[in-house]
Structure formats: C-alpha cells, structure tokens
Design an enzyme around this catalytic site. Structure first.
Site, PDB file in Angstrom:
ATOM      1  N   ARG A  92       0.838  -1.192   0.000  1.00 29.14           N
ATOM      2  CA  ARG A  92       0.000   0.000   0.000  1.00 29.14           C
ATOM      3  C   ARG A  92       0.878   1.247   0.000  1.00 29.14           C
ATOM      4  O   ARG A  92       1.733   1.424   0.870  1.00 29.14           O
ATOM      5  CB  ARG A  92      -0.917  -0.007   1.221  1.00 29.14           C
ATOM      6  CG  ARG A  92      -2.026   1.051   1.168  1.00 29.14           C
ATOM      7  CD  ARG A  92      -3.052   0.768   2.252  1.00 29.14           C
ATOM      8  NE  ARG A  92      -4.217   1.631   2.155  1.00 29.14           N
ATOM      9  CZ  ARG A  92      -5.342   1.430   2.834  1.00 29.14           C
ATOM     10  NH1 ARG A  92      -5.442   0.387   3.634  1.00 29.14           N
ATOM     11  NH2 ARG A  92      -6.365   2.242   2.713  1.00 29.14           N
ATOM     12  N   ARG A  98      -7.953   1.527   0.022  1.00 30.19           N
ATOM     13  CA  ARG A  98      -7.955   0.067   0.075  1.00 30.19           C
ATOM     14  C   ARG A  98      -8.468  -0.542  -1.231  1.00 30.19           C
ATOM     15  O   ARG A  98      -7.959  -1.550  -1.699  1.00 30.19           O
ATOM     16  CB  ARG A  98      -8.791  -0.422   1.259  1.00 30.19           C
ATOM     17  CG  ARG A  98      -8.643  -1.923   1.516  1.00 30.19           C
ATOM     18  CD  ARG A  98      -9.245  -2.335   2.847  1.00 30.19           C
ATOM     19  NE  ARG A  98      -9.065  -3.750   3.117  1.00 30.19           N
ATOM     20  CZ  ARG A  98      -7.979  -4.288   3.639  1.00 30.19           C
ATOM     21  NH1 ARG A  98      -6.955  -3.512   3.949  1.00 30.19           N
ATOM     22  NH2 ARG A  98      -7.895  -5.580   3.859  1.00 30.19           N
ATOM     23  N   GLN A 112      -1.520 -14.928 -11.732  1.00 34.66           N
ATOM     24  CA  GLN A 112      -0.913 -16.080 -11.066  1.00 34.66           C
ATOM     25  C   GLN A 112      -1.903 -17.228 -10.904  1.00 34.66           C
ATOM     26  O   GLN A 112      -1.528 -18.403 -11.031  1.00 34.66           O
ATOM     27  CB  GLN A 112      -0.331 -15.649  -9.720  1.00 34.66           C
ATOM     28  CG  GLN A 112       0.873 -14.714  -9.887  1.00 34.66           C
ATOM     29  CD  GLN A 112       1.552 -14.352  -8.594  1.00 34.66           C
ATOM     30  OE1 GLN A 112       1.171 -14.799  -7.514  1.00 34.66           O
ATOM     31  NE2 GLN A 112       2.583 -13.522  -8.687  1.00 34.66           N
ATOM     32  N   VAL A 129       0.547 -15.448   0.956  1.00 36.91           N
ATOM     33  CA  VAL A 129       1.129 -14.654   2.034  1.00 36.91           C
ATOM     34  C   VAL A 129       0.953 -13.163   1.763  1.00 36.91           C
ATOM     35  O   VAL A 129       0.710 -12.373   2.673  1.00 36.91           O
ATOM     36  CB  VAL A 129       2.628 -14.995   2.206  1.00 36.91           C
ATOM     37  CG1 VAL A 129       3.287 -14.097   3.254  1.00 36.91           C
ATOM     38  CG2 VAL A 129       2.800 -16.468   2.570  1.00 36.91           C
ATOM     39  N   GLY A 130       1.077 -12.754   0.503  1.00 34.09           N
ATOM     40  CA  GLY A 130       1.020 -11.350   0.133  1.00 34.09           C
ATOM     41  C   GLY A 130      -0.305 -10.706   0.465  1.00 34.09           C
ATOM     42  O   GLY A 130      -1.367 -11.255   0.170  1.00 34.09           O
ATOM     43  N   ASN A 131      -0.257  -9.547   1.088  1.00 27.85           N
ATOM     44  CA  ASN A 131      -1.469  -8.861   1.550  1.00 27.85           C
ATOM     45  C   ASN A 131      -2.125  -8.025   0.462  1.00 27.85           C
ATOM     46  O   ASN A 131      -1.453  -7.535  -0.441  1.00 27.85           O
ATOM     47  CB  ASN A 131      -1.120  -7.971   2.748  1.00 27.85           C
ATOM     48  CG  ASN A 131      -0.859  -8.794   3.994  1.00 27.85           C
ATOM     49  OD1 ASN A 131      -1.554  -9.760   4.256  1.00 27.85           O
ATOM     50  ND2 ASN A 131       0.162  -8.415   4.745  1.00 27.85           N
ATOM     51  N   ASP A 159      -0.646 -14.408  12.772  1.00 27.22           N
ATOM     52  CA  ASP A 159      -1.534 -13.875  13.812  1.00 27.22           C
ATOM     53  C   ASP A 159      -1.723 -14.898  14.928  1.00 27.22           C
ATOM     54  O   ASP A 159      -1.748 -14.548  16.116  1.00 27.22           O
ATOM     55  CB  ASP A 159      -2.881 -13.506  13.200  1.00 27.22           C
ATOM     56  CG  ASP A 159      -2.713 -12.667  11.948  1.00 27.22           C
ATOM     57  OD1 ASP A 159      -2.087 -11.605  12.034  1.00 27.22           O
ATOM     58  OD2 ASP A 159      -3.190 -13.094  10.881  1.00 27.22           O
ATOM     59  N   ARG A 162       1.394 -14.881  17.020  1.00 26.38           N
ATOM     60  CA  ARG A 162       1.437 -13.668  17.844  1.00 26.38           C
ATOM     61  C   ARG A 162       0.524 -13.806  19.055  1.00 26.38           C
ATOM     62  O   ARG A 162       0.898 -13.433  20.181  1.00 26.38           O
ATOM     63  CB  ARG A 162       1.018 -12.464  17.005  1.00 26.38           C
ATOM     64  CG  ARG A 162       2.045 -12.020  15.985  1.00 26.38           C
ATOM     65  CD  ARG A 162       1.471 -11.046  14.970  1.00 26.38           C
ATOM     66  NE  ARG A 162       2.516 -10.434  14.146  1.00 26.38           N
ATOM     67  CZ  ARG A 162       2.293  -9.722  13.057  1.00 26.38           C
ATOM     68  NH1 ARG A 162       1.045  -9.514  12.648  1.00 26.38           N
ATOM     69  NH2 ARG A 162       3.295  -9.212  12.359  1.00 26.38           N
ATOM     70  N   HIS A 187      -7.034 -11.366   7.639  1.00 26.02           N
ATOM     71  CA  HIS A 187      -5.711 -10.960   8.111  1.00 26.02           C
ATOM     72  C   HIS A 187      -5.630  -9.443   7.968  1.00 26.02           C
ATOM     73  O   HIS A 187      -5.082  -8.896   7.012  1.00 26.02           O
ATOM     74  CB  HIS A 187      -4.618 -11.642   7.296  1.00 26.02           C
ATOM     75  CG  HIS A 187      -3.234 -11.174   7.644  1.00 26.02           C
ATOM     76  ND1 HIS A 187      -2.694 -11.343   8.904  1.00 26.02           N
ATOM     77  CD2 HIS A 187      -2.289 -10.524   6.921  1.00 26.02           C
ATOM     78  CE1 HIS A 187      -1.480 -10.821   8.928  1.00 26.02           C
ATOM     79  NE2 HIS A 187      -1.211 -10.312   7.742  1.00 26.02           N
TER      80      HIS A 187
END
Length: 323
Positions: A92, A98, A112, A129-131, A159, A162, A187
């Site tokens: 970003r 967004r 992809q 994995v990429g946001n 997460d 964590r 996520h």
C-alpha cells in the site's frame, strides 16, 4: 529417497522471500529427508537481486536442494509445482485507498491464478502470504477453475503465533502450554483472536486472564501488531512472516493434531458467508484441512466475527469483476 518436490516462491528477492528460502532449502519446512527444487518468481526490475539470492542459495550447498529456477514468467515459475507460496504483492502506497490496493493486487493474482491453473500439478497446494492475503487468495483461486478451492489458503498463522506468544507472556508459561486458540476472519485489523476455547496447561484461558485485558488489550494488540512492528523497525514483518509461512505449509503438507488457524474458502461453517476466504480454527491431516466444529460462541465473539466477515464481504464486492 523421497520423490523430489517442486516449490514455487513468488516475490523471492523480497524481505520475506529472503528470510524464507534458506529455511525451506535446509529442509525445515518439509522435512530433512525431502529433496526439492525451487522455482523462484520476481518482477523484471528485481531479477538482478534474485540472481544474487540464487548465488547465495548455491553457496550454502544444501544437500536437499537439487535445482533452482529464477524467472520473471509465472508460467515458468509454476511449471509442474507441487507447492506454491505466493509472497509477492503490491504494498500500500501513501494515499492509496484500500480499493486501489485490491485492484492493484487483483492484476497480480489473476495472472498467477491462471498460471497455476494451466501449469502447476493438479494436486498443488497454494499458500497466499502477500497482503491483503484473504482476498488475494480468493482472486487466485477464482482464476484457477480446474483446481479445487481447498487447494488454496491464506496465511493467518502469523496472527496465531502472535496470539500464542502474547498469551504465554501474560500468564508466564511456555508457548507449548497454550492450545486451542484461533484467529477468525481477515488478516487485517478486524481479525478476531479468540481465547474462548483456548487452554493454558489444560485450564480454560479465560479463567487465568482478566476479561478486561482480553477485550481491551490482547485483541487490539494482536490486530495492530503488524503496524507496531512497522513503526518500531521502519519495515514490515519479514522473519516472523517467513516463519509462519513455513509452519503453515509444514502443517498443511505433513499434518498436525493441534488446532491452528488458516484462511480457507468458506463452506458456511459457523454460519459464515460462503465463497470468501475466512480464517477458522482447523486441523490438518492427509485428507486435507478440517474446520474444528462445536466451539461455543458468546455474543461478544459473534459480534467480533461479524465485523471481520463484513470486511471480507466488502472486499469481495470490490473485486467481483476479477472473480
């Protein structure tokens, strides 16, 4: 000797990729008797950096690493792969809305998804994995019509880790004493780290922590942990994200009896809307990923889950033209 596994990693020269590749090549992800080939994808401007990463991988002389392919072509990166870890995504930028971020990543994950559909092995497992990981995952799987949606998942293991670590610190116990907690939803800052079914050495977690700490400190801390790390080091999480990717793929590929958290294509479990990628408590075995059913939800938990579900529905609405 086991049959060689082909593993694709995108964004391979980035921070997470750099933290990830050497641990994969050492055998940490799939086992220390599993030979592999790495097929690494980058964008054209990063190919020189990727060549440097390849040289370092070669210089490590990993016994299990039989071949490395470095390319900027998705079709080459995904050719006959058994596993794919999609790390590369558009970050970003300042002032970016967004919806703009979703659109920019949509272009990446549409391509992809199509390349995986046409080039990967039909049993491929794809970890995004990429946001924004959940919706990027939805875009990719929607563009791979010959693959089952269950072959795709989004990473919420970071997460989960964590939450495990912070609970263990709070009650002064080892992380292996924690069981049963879960990350629900997206996520993002709306995710719900739930302790209602978690235990500490077999004792319900909410009996050993203060409810006010849970609601006012623990939940916001997990939701904002990525931002806190970014503010502290000036860079986003890399090593911990790579570690989570290794652990999530390890459990998915090899199985685990322990409850973990994964973003999966919703089939409506717990009344969640179908056809979004939603993080649930799950267990994995050779038959696949299974949502842990029967967890009791109080009104507080249901309200938190509704918030993150609503965000994912809004994200899906923004990218309907891509799926």
């Amino acid at each position: 000797m086991k049959q060689t596994v082909r593993i694709a990693v995108t964004g391979a020269a980035g921070q997470i990729g750099y933290s990830l590749l050497f641990r994969i090549a050492s055998g940490e992800m799939l086992g220390y008797d599993q030979p592999m080939e790495l097929q690494l994808l980058e964008i054209p401007p990063a190919m020189d950096a990727l060549r440097g990463v390849v040289m370092e991988l070669e210089d490590c002389a990993f016994p299990l690493l039989e071949k490395i392919v470095a390319t900027d072509a998705p079709e080459s990166a995904f050719a006959d792969v058994d596993l794919a870890i999609l790390v590369g995504s558009r970050p970003r930028s300042p002032g970016m809305e967004r919806k703009d971020l979703l659109e920019a990543n949509g272009a990446i994950f549409t391509v992809q998804g199509k390349a995986l559909n046409s080039c990967a092995r039909k049993h491929v497992k794809v970890l995004v994995v990429g946001n924004p990981a959940n919706t990027n995952c939805l875009i990719a799987l929607s563009n791979a019509p010959d693959l089952d949606p269950s072959q795709f998942c989004a990473m919420t293991r970071l997460d989960h880790n964590r939450a495990t670590a912070q609970l263990a610190q709070k009650v002064d116990c080892k992380v292996e004493s924690i069981a049963g907690l879960a990350i629900w939803g997206n996520h993002s800052a709306t995710m719900f780290p739930e302790l209602g079914s978690a235990t500490v050495d077999g004792t319900p977690a909410l009996e050993v922590v203060d409810l006010q700490w849970y609601e006012s400190e623990f939940i916001p801390s997990i939701q904002q942990r990525g931002a806190a790390i970014l503010n502290a080091r000036g860079l986003s999480s890399a090593a911990s994200a790579a570690n989570a990717a290794i652990e999530q793929m390890h459990d998915w590929y090899l199985g685990t009896a322990d409850v973990t958290s994964m973003g999966i294509f919703s089939n409506g479990s717990y009344g969640i809307s179908k056809e979004i990628v939603f993080s649930y408590p799950v267990v994995c075995d050779k038959a696949g990923v299974h949502v842990v059913e029967g967890r009791e939800m109080d009104e507080f938990s249901r309200s938190k889950i509704a918030i993150t579900e609503r965000e994912l529905l809004e994200e899906r609405s923004a990218i309907l033209h891509l799926i």
